[in-house]
Design an enzyme around this catalytic site. Sequence first.
Site, PDB file in Angstrom:
ATOM      1  N   LYS A  86      12.652   8.237   0.705  1.00 12.62           N
ATOM      2  CA  LYS A  86      11.880   8.869   1.772  1.00 12.62           C
ATOM      3  C   LYS A  86      10.678   8.030   2.183  1.00 12.62           C
ATOM      4  O   LYS A  86      10.154   8.172   3.280  1.00 12.62           O
ATOM      5  CB  LYS A  86      11.422  10.250   1.312  1.00 12.62           C
ATOM      6  CG  LYS A  86      12.575  11.226   1.253  1.00 12.62           C
ATOM      7  CD  LYS A  86      12.212  12.516   0.552  1.00 12.62           C
ATOM      8  CE  LYS A  86      13.467  13.375   0.422  1.00 12.62           C
ATOM      9  NZ  LYS A  86      13.286  14.506  -0.468  1.00 12.62           N
ATOM     10  N   ARG A  87      10.243   7.183   1.322  1.00 12.44           N
ATOM     11  CA  ARG A  87       9.072   6.370   1.633  1.00 12.44           C
ATOM     12  C   ARG A  87       9.405   5.147   2.472  1.00 12.44           C
ATOM     13  O   ARG A  87       8.526   4.531   3.044  1.00 12.44           O
ATOM     14  CB  ARG A  87       8.380   5.930   0.331  1.00 12.44           C
ATOM     15  CG  ARG A  87       7.675   7.047  -0.382  1.00 12.44           C
ATOM     16  CD  ARG A  87       7.259   6.629  -1.782  1.00 12.44           C
ATOM     17  NE  ARG A  87       8.418   6.389  -2.648  1.00 12.44           N
ATOM     18  CZ  ARG A  87       9.162   7.364  -3.189  1.00 12.44           C
ATOM     19  NH1 ARG A  87       8.869   8.606  -2.953  1.00 12.44           N
ATOM     20  NH2 ARG A  87      10.184   7.079  -3.955  1.00 12.44           N
TER      21      ARG A  87
END
Length: 436
Positions: free
Chosen positions: A210-211
């Site tokens: 997600k980063r």
Amino acid sequence: MSVRVRFAPSPTGYLHVGGARTALFNWLFARRHGGKLVLRIEDTDEARNTEEARAAILDGLRWLGIDWDEGPEAGGDYGPYFQSQRKDIYDRYLAQLQAADLVYTEENGSVRFKFTRRPITVIDLVCGDVTFAATEEPDMTVRRPDGSYIFHFVNVVDDIEMGITHVIRGEDHLSNTWKHIDLFNAFGKSAPIYAHIPLILNPSGSKMSKRDEGSSIESYQQAGFLPAAVFNYLCLLGWTPRADSEKLDRDTLVSLFDAKEIHSSNARFDIGKCKWLNSQYLREMEPKALLDASRHQLSQAGLPIEKASHAAAILQSVKEKVSLLSEFPAWVHYFFRDDYPYEVEVVAKLRAKEDNSTLLEAAGKALEAVGDWTEDSIHAAIELAAKEQAVKPGALMPLLRGALSGQMRGPGVATMAHLLGKSAVLNRIHQAQNVI
RNA sequence: GACCCUGUCGUCUAAUUGGCUAAGACAUCCGACUUUCUAUCGGAUAACUGCGGGUUCGAAUCCCGCCAGGGUUGCCA
């Protein structure tokens, strides 16, 4: 037995490409086999779940055109579809294990499941049969002291309760699947058939998280990707449809889908190819659809749409030159306002020759005389002006292009002038003469 | 560390399942065309099929070993 698959996201962040593709393969499988796709929200970790994340996941799926047959907003006979609302079901299942003496409670109140400690084989459509040796890991915690349940437990219970026949999920789950099978067996059930799909890697080669830049589906939406293109591209990561083209619509993808043909090696996300595919979808869009898809981009760039058909025609004139909706403003802004800037190359071009001003003057006169403002008559007028000035049209066209748009690129000059309208064209020619 | 998955042009993938010179797409570079372009058309570069052995008339494909990458090993999901 009819196929039932599920996508079970945890609402702890935005929908990311990995999750989206998992949902996509489940959707493809369900549609291919005339089965049902269940959307189940795995929100057992109260501390990390948010309402925004839940909404973002649903929005992302909807944007991609992945619809679910059962789940939030769709309902169904196997609900509730939020794990946070299924506690009594889990309690009931735990009691079943307690009765069979397959779990025990620790001093702090957590409950552990006794592993069978025998070799366990995962039946997997993608990876083949994978056998895990008898484990030496400590018994698995299934319930926390506060009474909440752990992922492995609820995941299995829900798959049983919801009648899931095939589990299609990321390969990162493969190593833990034996634990799930151990639980299925403890409940006296046989495990579903698995398909562990390869992971999507980021540019540096590790699991797309997600980063990572460009990992959220929302970012593709904002960058001006079309859902159909992203949908199509995601299918191509880890699966090669047996077709002549790589650009394939939903129905074709459904008819071609075969879980056994999914690759078992990880794939790296190639944003460049995704853009190319997007450009292919873009160029076949009708003007109206093009405008609707671009409205947000145009308004964000401060370009006012006064007449829809006109704006649509403008976009149409350059659609084959861009690959993302977000590129439109830079290509068409001068159509929407009169204070457009001149690129340095344009200024240089205009000033390059002394008689450029005379050429523009002549072009202006010829255009002024045009009665019926069509592309053909505009084109003819420009050619006539060039002829009278004893230059090739090729000497005049770039000057006009620069004058009308301030840019060195764009649609054909006649098209550009037509879209701009006669008075704007004449004004802009005068202004350009001032620059010289 | 242990276990699991995987290694074919820079990237995504093909190769009729052991059989022609390892094919295509994206990207890159070059050329052409056009009034312009991130368009279009044409062409080119690019993989000793991770490495080393073995089986075979023949291996990307089968076997063994090694190496590399990724994943898992939570009271996250």
